[in-house]
Scaffold this motif. Structure first.
Motif, PDB file in Angstrom:
ATOM      1  N   HIS A 164       0.813  -1.216   0.000  1.00 43.48           N
ATOM      2  CA  HIS A 164       0.000   0.000   0.000  1.00 43.48           C
ATOM      3  C   HIS A 164       0.847   1.267   0.000  1.00 43.48           C
ATOM      4  O   HIS A 164       0.306   2.361  -0.192  1.00 43.48           O
ATOM      5  CB  HIS A 164      -0.914   0.021   1.228  1.00 43.48           C
ATOM      6  N   PHE A 165       2.138   1.140   0.252  1.00 41.19           N
ATOM      7  CA  PHE A 165       2.999   2.306   0.398  1.00 41.19           C
ATOM      8  C   PHE A 165       4.073   2.306  -0.690  1.00 41.19           C
ATOM      9  O   PHE A 165       4.685   1.277  -0.975  1.00 41.19           O
ATOM     10  CB  PHE A 165       3.652   2.310   1.778  1.00 41.19           C
ATOM     11  N   SER A 166       4.315   3.471  -1.267  1.00 40.20           N
ATOM     12  CA  SER A 166       5.310   3.564  -2.326  1.00 40.20           C
ATOM     13  C   SER A 166       6.713   3.503  -1.741  1.00 40.20           C
ATOM     14  O   SER A 166       6.950   3.948  -0.619  1.00 40.20           O
ATOM     15  CB  SER A 166       5.124   4.874  -3.098  1.00 40.20           C
ATOM     16  N   THR A 201      22.221   4.395  -0.850  1.00 40.36           N
ATOM     17  CA  THR A 201      21.247   3.798  -1.757  1.00 40.36           C
ATOM     18  C   THR A 201      22.025   3.344  -2.986  1.00 40.36           C
ATOM     19  O   THR A 201      23.182   3.742  -3.183  1.00 40.36           O
ATOM     20  CB  THR A 201      20.160   4.806  -2.179  1.00 40.36           C
ATOM     21  N   ALA A 202      21.416   2.557  -3.834  1.00 34.12           N
ATOM     22  CA  ALA A 202      22.100   2.126  -5.060  1.00 34.12           C
ATOM     23  C   ALA A 202      22.472   3.339  -5.907  1.00 34.12           C
ATOM     24  O   ALA A 202      23.550   3.383  -6.513  1.00 34.12           O
ATOM     25  CB  ALA A 202      21.209   1.168  -5.850  1.00 34.12           C
ATOM     26  N   PHE A 203      21.597   4.337  -5.922  1.00 36.38           N
ATOM     27  CA  PHE A 203      21.875   5.542  -6.700  1.00 36.38           C
ATOM     28  C   PHE A 203      23.026   6.325  -6.097  1.00 36.38           C
ATOM     29  O   PHE A 203      23.967   6.719  -6.803  1.00 36.38           O
ATOM     30  CB  PHE A 203      20.625   6.415  -6.771  1.00 36.38           C
ATOM     31  N   SER A 204      22.981   6.598  -4.793  1.00 39.55           N
ATOM     32  CA  SER A 204      24.021   7.432  -4.177  1.00 39.55           C
ATOM     33  C   SER A 204      25.383   6.761  -4.246  1.00 39.55           C
ATOM     34  O   SER A 204      26.402   7.422  -4.463  1.00 39.55           O
ATOM     35  CB  SER A 204      23.653   7.750  -2.724  1.00 39.55           C
ATOM     36  N   LEU A 205      25.438   5.447  -4.090  1.00 35.65           N
ATOM     37  CA  LEU A 205      26.715   4.752  -4.121  1.00 35.65           C
ATOM     38  C   LEU A 205      27.302   4.747  -5.528  1.00 35.65           C
ATOM     39  O   LEU A 205      28.480   5.078  -5.726  1.00 35.65           O
ATOM     40  CB  LEU A 205      26.557   3.319  -3.608  1.00 35.65           C
ATOM     41  N   LEU A 239      16.539   1.173   0.759  1.00 35.86           N
ATOM     42  CA  LEU A 239      15.987   0.656  -0.490  1.00 35.86           C
ATOM     43  C   LEU A 239      14.992   1.643  -1.084  1.00 35.86           C
ATOM     44  O   LEU A 239      13.853   1.741  -0.637  1.00 35.86           O
ATOM     45  CB  LEU A 239      15.319  -0.690  -0.235  1.00 35.86           C
ATOM     46  N   GLU A 240      15.433   2.371  -2.110  1.00 39.42           N
ATOM     47  CA  GLU A 240      14.581   3.387  -2.731  1.00 39.42           C
ATOM     48  C   GLU A 240      13.530   2.808  -3.659  1.00 39.42           C
ATOM     49  O   GLU A 240      12.449   3.375  -3.801  1.00 39.42           O
ATOM     50  CB  GLU A 240      15.438   4.366  -3.527  1.00 39.42           C
ATOM     51  N   THR A 290      19.353  10.904   2.154  1.00 42.85           N
ATOM     52  CA  THR A 290      20.035   9.732   2.721  1.00 42.85           C
ATOM     53  C   THR A 290      20.665  10.086   4.064  1.00 42.85           C
ATOM     54  O   THR A 290      20.675   9.277   4.997  1.00 42.85           O
ATOM     55  CB  THR A 290      21.109   9.220   1.746  1.00 42.85           C
ATOM     56  N   GLY A 291      21.180  11.308   4.169  1.00 41.46           N
ATOM     57  CA  GLY A 291      21.739  11.753   5.447  1.00 41.46           C
ATOM     58  C   GLY A 291      20.703  11.783   6.553  1.00 41.46           C
ATOM     59  O   GLY A 291      20.983  11.393   7.696  1.00 41.46           O
TER      60      GLY A 291
END
Length: 518
Positions: free
Chosen positions: A240-242, A334-338, A365-366, A441-442
């Motif tokens: 139910h949650f994005s 996150t996968a993006f930030s790393l 986990l984004e 993320t911080g």
């Protein structure tokens, strides 16, 4: 002698009238039996055939409506936790015609395209314009039905859905003009019987005494997502949650395959678990952001003096040891930030994550790309996802081939939703851009430290007068901080200041100066 024949004649007439009346009555009752009515009813054989064809349907209908066996069913809209009960209670002597009529009505409803039984309780949902949405949800575009009870914060008893149900009742973010608010929006998975701090001035103790925080702060949240905290019921609830606050629109098979590989975390309060039994020692933590306020701060030794040091994303250390310290206990990303940090800061010395036998990794986990990253990590394959098109390497390279899953921790969606709902609820969530909003993320890392540590110091986070400093402490030239729509920096700045003023954290701040510094 003449009167007698007259009486006899009169008597004969009376008898004759009676006999005539009797004959008429007899004919009235017997005549229909000699007349054959048109055969408008099914024959006996046909009636038996109809009963045979409908008997399973009638049996199911009767059993589902029996007063002593009120059946509970779960209706899912991507996974709605609703209790559906029938209101009809037929008597055992009900006519077969009434049973057939009810069975035909039920069958017609079941065969009606797009029709879903309306549940009661736990965010019941209805179908509108081919889209599933919940009326336990506020701000939803589709119509909704009010709920009578709230979903449980932990594992529900919802049965697994069939593939057909999953396909036809999947929730989609595009169904909502702003963030939906379910009846169980503010309920979370809790750890029962977890370790409790004995530190007299722990942030948990202070929060329990704060008029502001005592109703907001939850000290016993489930912090980590692992194989012991994932099942069909949890998927149904969290869908139910994005993301990163749930599983909406994610692929069940992918998430299940990935999470199943992570062993259960023995203690959510893993830092308390490291202490000797009965110890009253207070666990101190430094959370180091990447803000330009740390440049020329000379707080490196102070940071390293804490029991644990949390860092995140592009945590460049070489050349900045005196400002940011050298130790790392937790690395959040996150996968993006790393992947972006490895790409942009590789030439600055950030070619891999912080390494060490005692380093733990906190993965926020984004969304889909994080699970695709994890899949490639676990299989030791090159990332091929379009969501990470700039990174065509094996994720294990970032960990120098020395990754251990018991030190790789996935943060639970409930923890992130708790942070968003109770501390960083941005006005963006009430707009059409609600889907892209999440705390930085911080911010996620700092609020995670509040769950794990007794004393928390924050360095390199946004403060009053942040415009005087460059965006990052490692910038070669001064760069203005850009406020992107997917974050709410002003809200985070206000939160850190208030936590500092309440004595919950110690926020590193710099004296006011007239000109910006790098």
């Amino acid at each position: 002698m003449r009167p007698c024949p007259r009486r006899l004649c009169h008597l004969d007439q009376t008898i004759q009238g009676s006999l005539l009346l009797a004959v008429l009555i007899f004919l009235l009752f017997t005549l229909p039996s000699f007349i054959k009515e048109p055969n408008t009813k099914p024959s006996r054989n046909k009636h038996q055939q109809n009963i045979k064809e409908r008997s399973p349907e009638l049996l199911q209908n009767a059993m589902s409506q029996a007063p002593t066996t009120r059946r509970k069913a779960t209706t899912h809209m991507g996974s709605v936790l609703g209790t559906h009960t029938r209101d009809t209670h037929p008597e055992a002597t009900a006519l077969m015609a009434n049973q057939r009529r009810r069975a035909q009505t039920s069958k017609a409803h079941a065969e009606e395209p797009g029709r879903v039984p309306t549940p009661t309780g736990k965010a019941a949902l209805q179908t509108q314009a081919g889209a599933q949405a919940g009326k336990g949800a506020r701000g939803a575009t589709p119509a909704a039905t009010p709920s009578q009870d709230r979903a449980q914060p932990t594992r529900s008893s919802a049965p697994p859905r069939s593939p057909a149900t999953q396909r036809s009742q999947k929730l989609k973010a595009t169904n909502f003009k702003s963030e939906p608010q379910w009846d169980f929006e503010d309920e979370y998975s809790l750890e029962v019987g977890g370790l409790q701090t004995t530190c007299p001035d722990s942030v948990k103790i202070k929060a329990s005494k704060s008029p502001w925080l005592r109703t907001l702060f939850l000290p016993n949240l489930t912090l980590f997502l692992d194989s012991g905290h994932f099942n069909q019921s949890e998927w149904d609830r969290l869908e139910h949650f994005s993301p990163p606050f749930g599983f909406m629109e994610l692929n069940f098979s992918l998430v299940q395959k990935v999470v199943a590989r992570f062993p259960p975390v023995p203690q959510q309060q893993l830092l308390l678990a490291s202490l000797r039994p009965g110890s009253s020692r207070c666990i101190s933590c430094a959370v180091v952001g990447n803000g330009g306020i740390l440049n020329n701060s000379h707080v490196g030794p102070e940071i390293d003096s804490h029991d644990y040091v949390f860092r995140l994303s592009g945590a460049v250390i070489k050349g900045y040891e005196h400002d940011v310290g050298t130790r790392t206990s937790f690395y959040g990303f996150t996968a993006f930030s790393l992947t972006q940090s490895l790409l942009i800061l590789g030439s600055r010395g950030f070619r891999h994550v912080p390494l060490g036998q005692d380093v733990r990794y906190l993965h926020f986990l984004e969304g889909t790309r994080d699970y695709e990253w994890l899949e490639a990590l676990l299989l030791n394959r090159t990332v091929t996802s379009r969501n990470l098109s700039w990174f065509r390497r094996r994720p294990q390279e970032a960990f120098q081939e020395a990754l251990q899953l018991d030190r790789y921790l996935l943060l639970h969606p409930d923890l992130l939703r708790y942070m968003k709902n109770r501390f960083l609820r941005s006005k963006t969530l009430n707009t059409a851009h609600w889907r892209i909003y999440r705390p930085t993320t911080g911010a996620l890392l700092l609020l995670t430290a509040l769950q794990l540590c007794d004393r928390v110091s924050a360095y390199g986070f946004i403060t009053e007068g942040h415009e005087r400093f460059s965006d990052h402490y490692y910038d070669k030239s001064w760069k203005r901080t850009i406020f992107y729509i997917n974050h709410d920096f002003k809200l985070e700045r206000t939160l850190w200041k208030r936590l500092h003023d309440e004595g919950i954290i110690r926020l590193y701040q710099r004296p006011m100066t007239s000109k910006p510094t790098i």
